[in-house]
Enzyme design. Structure first.
Site, PDB file in Angstrom:
ATOM      1  N   LYS A  29       3.923 -15.194   3.967  1.00  0.00           N
ATOM      2  CA  LYS A  29       4.198 -15.991   2.769  1.00  0.00           C
ATOM      3  C   LYS A  29       5.721 -16.121   2.683  1.00  0.00           C
ATOM      4  CE  LYS A  29       2.746 -18.033  -1.056  1.00  0.00           C
ATOM      5  NZ  LYS A  29       2.114 -19.343  -0.987  1.00  0.00           N
ATOM      6  N   ASP A  38      -1.971 -18.752   2.196  1.00  0.00           N
ATOM      7  CA  ASP A  38      -2.896 -19.620   1.447  1.00  0.00           C
ATOM      8  C   ASP A  38      -3.506 -20.672   2.366  1.00  0.00           C
ATOM      9  OD1 ASP A  38      -0.202 -20.271   1.535  1.00  0.00           O
ATOM     10  OD2 ASP A  38      -0.137 -21.239  -0.418  1.00  0.00           O
ATOM     11  N   ASP A  71     -11.817  -9.799   5.438  1.00  0.00           N
ATOM     12  CA  ASP A  71     -13.077  -9.796   4.673  1.00  0.00           C
ATOM     13  C   ASP A  71     -13.623 -11.214   4.607  1.00  0.00           C
ATOM     14  OD1 ASP A  71     -13.067  -7.105   4.211  1.00  0.00           O
ATOM     15  OD2 ASP A  71     -13.487  -7.283   2.065  1.00  0.00           O
ATOM     16  N   ASP A  98      -6.013  -7.541   4.957  1.00  0.00           N
ATOM     17  CA  ASP A  98      -7.151  -6.951   4.247  1.00  0.00           C
ATOM     18  C   ASP A  98      -8.049  -8.068   3.706  1.00  0.00           C
ATOM     19  OD1 ASP A  98      -8.786  -5.237   2.917  1.00  0.00           O
ATOM     20  OD2 ASP A  98      -7.272  -4.427   1.558  1.00  0.00           O
ATOM     21  N   TYR A 113       0.828  -1.211   0.000  1.00  0.00           N
ATOM     22  CA  TYR A 113       0.000   0.000   0.000  1.00  0.00           C
ATOM     23  C   TYR A 113       0.859   1.256   0.000  1.00  0.00           C
ATOM     24  CZ  TYR A 113      -3.783  -3.129   1.265  1.00  0.00           C
ATOM     25  OH  TYR A 113      -4.699  -4.142   1.266  1.00  0.00           O
TER      26      TYR A 113
END
Ligand code: NAD
Length: 362
Positions: free
Chosen positions: A189, A221, A249, A245, A142
């Site tokens: 990751k 994952d 959700d 993020d 970001y």
């Protein structure tokens, strides 16, 4: 207690839901004798329209001077369909997080028993789930350098983390785990990304200071899969900005709807409280938005920024009672039975105020 609260309603359903968060704060203030004073400021599309700037200086000045901020959402369809727009509503949000040093976003996945059926997951998978997410807010892709080649056919976003950024949020997450069920899962990751390898290294080092907390590392994952397979396995989940993020959700579906999840963004100064949902253009201005996430954001504000645990609990209980008596907004209506009493935003907000008043008399 005297507190000055800045309300930033923003765009779309932001003003519709924030009205009810503020109303609940006012009622709690009156009942407990707290002097809550309010101011309002612009951010997002409304601010661009009024001033050309998604975060006007006046808003930033007010934000730095208040005790806590209640925020709605920013965003407008016009920008979603025009990725080349240089001035964008979300720039206001990213800038205010940076300016206020809000580096940790806390997202409790609170499950009301009455909504077990509102989720697309099976009730037996969900029952007993209680997760607290810590999403890093000021680093990652970001804020890393963004590039586009001269021929416009190649693009990149730099995923960047500094040791101190990982350390400060990981410390908060370990402290929270210590006061909860003493389990922390750090999601990264690290098999592919160097930024994740730094993340894992720092969390591993810090874990040595918290021997009473069971620390686990999981690839993003796998975490995305485990979250819907067995959400009960998680207690505190710590993760970077982008992974957080997406994961939160996904987790919103455990709670039944985006309209049920609140979040707190904290740093070393003013706290920023908001629903996790966006400006939801598809239902804006229709009195359909669920105001409960905004009301739950207020409960988080009272507990985290002002230390008012009893008042926060009263709000959660009032929501619980509202749901127990069958009141629902459309997004959490029980699709399996006819028993839901479906209300619009305003009637739902009003119901929570009624249950708050009733519980005061008992
Ligand atoms: P969204 O969260 O606005 O909506 C996703 C879906 O959930 C929609 O179908 C919406 O109707 C529903 N929904 C969301 N909140 C609800 C509520 N309170 N009650 C009932 N239903 C609700 O996400 P999106 O559609 O991806 O984005 C819309 C706009 O919001 C975009 O411009 C995006 O940039 C912006 N956005 C802002 C924030 C923020 O301000 N923090 C966060 C996410 C998205």
């Amino acid at each position: 207690m005297k507190k000055h609260i800045l309300v930033i309603p923003g765009d779309g359903i932001g003003p519709e839901v924030t009205t009810w968060g503020k109303a609940v704060l006012e009622q709690i203030g009156t009942e407990y004798g707290h002097k809550f004073t309010f101011d309002e400021a612009l951010m997002g599309h409304v601010a661009i329209e009024a001033t050309g700037n998604p975060l006007p200086d006046e808003t930033l000045t007010k934000a730095k001077a208040c005790d806590a901020i209640l925020f709605g959402a920013v965003g407008h369809a016009k920008y979603d369909n025009d990725p080349s727009a240089k001035v964008r509503p979300e720039q206001g949000l990213l800038k205010i997080r940076k300016e206020l040093g809000l580096y940790a976003n806390l997202r409790p996945i609170m499950l009301f028993d009455e909504l077990l059926d509102a989720s697309s997951l099976k009730p037996e998978v969900l029952r007993g789930t209680d997760i607290l997410f810590f999403r890093e807010l000021t680093g990652d892709v970001y804020f890393g350098e963004k590039k586009r080649s001269d021929d416009r056919n190649t693009a990149s976003d730099l995923m960047i983390y500094h040791r101190y950024e990982v350390e400060r949020i990981a410390t908060k997450a370990f402290e929270a785990a210590r006061s909860r069920n003493k389990r922390l899962c750090s999601v990264d990751k690290a098999n592919v990304l160097e930024a994740s390898r730094l993340w894992r290294e720092v969390v591993q080092e810090l874990a040595q200071q918290y021997p009473d907390v069971e620390t686990e590392h999981m690839f993003i994952d796998n975490a995305a899969m485990q979250l819907v397979k067995n959400p009960k396995k998680f207690d505190v989940v710590l993760t970077a900005n982008l992974f957080g993020d997406i994961l939160t959700d996904e987790a919103s579906q455990i709670a039944g709807s985006m309209g049920m999840l609140a979040s707190a963004s904290i740093g070393d100064g003013t706290g920023f409280f908001e629903p996790i949902h966006g400006s939801a253009h598809d239902i804006a201005g229709q009195n359909k938005a669920n105001p409960l996430a905004s009301i739950l954001s207020v409960a988080l504000m009272l507990e985290i920024s002002f230390g008012l645990k009893e008042e926060a609990q009263r709000i959660t209980s009032a929501i619980d009672q509202t749901l127990k008596d069958g009141y629902r907004t459309g997004d959490i209506a029980d699709i399996h039975t006819e028993k839901s009493k479906i209300l619009g935003t305003d009637a739902m907000g009003q119901k929570v105020l009624e249950y708050l008043s009733k519980s005061a008399k008992n």
